[in-house]
Scaffold this active site. Sequence first.
Site, PDB file in Angstrom:
ATOM      1  N   GLU A 242      23.956 -79.828  -4.959  1.00 57.92           N
ATOM      2  CA  GLU A 242      25.077 -80.772  -5.000  1.00 57.92           C
ATOM      3  C   GLU A 242      25.912 -80.619  -6.271  1.00 57.92           C
ATOM      4  O   GLU A 242      27.135 -80.801  -6.252  1.00 57.92           O
ATOM      5  CB  GLU A 242      24.565 -82.209  -4.868  1.00 57.92           C
ATOM      6  CG  GLU A 242      23.843 -82.502  -3.555  1.00 57.92           C
ATOM      7  CD  GLU A 242      24.652 -82.139  -2.319  1.00 57.92           C
ATOM      8  OE1 GLU A 242      25.900 -82.139  -2.390  1.00 57.92           O
ATOM      9  OE2 GLU A 242      24.039 -81.844  -1.278  1.00 57.92           O
ATOM     10  N   THR A 274      29.838 -63.082  -3.408  1.00 57.17           N
ATOM     11  CA  THR A 274      29.077 -63.509  -2.240  1.00 57.17           C
ATOM     12  C   THR A 274      29.846 -63.115  -0.990  1.00 57.17           C
ATOM     13  O   THR A 274      30.768 -63.809  -0.572  1.00 57.17           O
ATOM     14  CB  THR A 274      28.840 -65.038  -2.261  1.00 57.17           C
ATOM     15  OG1 THR A 274      30.093 -65.699  -2.484  1.00 57.17           O
ATOM     16  CG2 THR A 274      27.885 -65.408  -3.373  1.00 57.17           C
TER      17      THR A 274
END
Length: 296
Positions: A242, A274
């Site tokens: 988070e 990524t």
Amino acid sequence: MKKLFLPLLFSLSFISFSQHQHNHDDVVPCHTDEYTEQMLSDMSPSERQEYLQKREELRLFTEEFIQQNPELLVSSESGDRSIEYTIPVVFHIIHAGGSENISNEQVEDCIRIMNEDFQKLNSDWQNVNENFLDIVADAQIEFKLARKDPQGNCTNGITRTFSQITNGGTGQQRQSVVVQNHGTWPGNRYMNVFVAADIGGAAGYTTYPGNTGMGNGIHVLHDYVGSIGTGMPTRSRTMTHEVGHWLNLPHLWGNSNNPGLTSNCNSDDGVEDTPNTIGWTVCNRNGQSCGSLDNV
């Protein structure tokens, strides 16, 4: 690369805490995207426009910063303990006298785990595909419990509020009850964490940057905080996940809570290191879901 390390944690933490659910069968790992959509729908047209404009300005700033600072795109050496950013954190524990009134020690354990993950001190940082090992990096971010409140008074960085809102209240209700009892802790000075017994069927959620009020805080179930007390090691990376959102990182497969969809190959998380992925709910470190090796 500093910009790699945080998204890498997303895939790991998403898997780890989705496999060990809360006592309620309907708990889902992360509701950040749904919460953000709800927040936008609750805004007036002018508020929505202002928020989205700030989001776009932040995106452009980030891209420009990366282009102008190529020296940062180098893996930091192990043992380099320099800290570039220290973030003061306040845990607002909302409870009705039950186990959700977690101890100070459990909060401190959560801070320890967050620092280990963001500073490349976690023992499992090498558990990635070898093709990505050389770009795992220390993000040089340190989290500390706040020692001064907004008025300059001493604090231990933990507030406690007795309220039945802990049992399923909305994010806005949790923020309001904290303000009523402890005043406002501005989101541009503190990372606010709201701990409760039930946060509407999710383990945790937050919003992306774009406002400075307490509304950009993180909401989390009490037993997904730290690895001791009501927490446990297999759920202790929820806050790491988070915090990544709080620092402006979407899921690896883009802005949705739906990993595994073929259409996710068309969504980018804005992080060069990524590659696009459909997103995984199992730990397949050799997956190639969108025509290239996934960074899991």
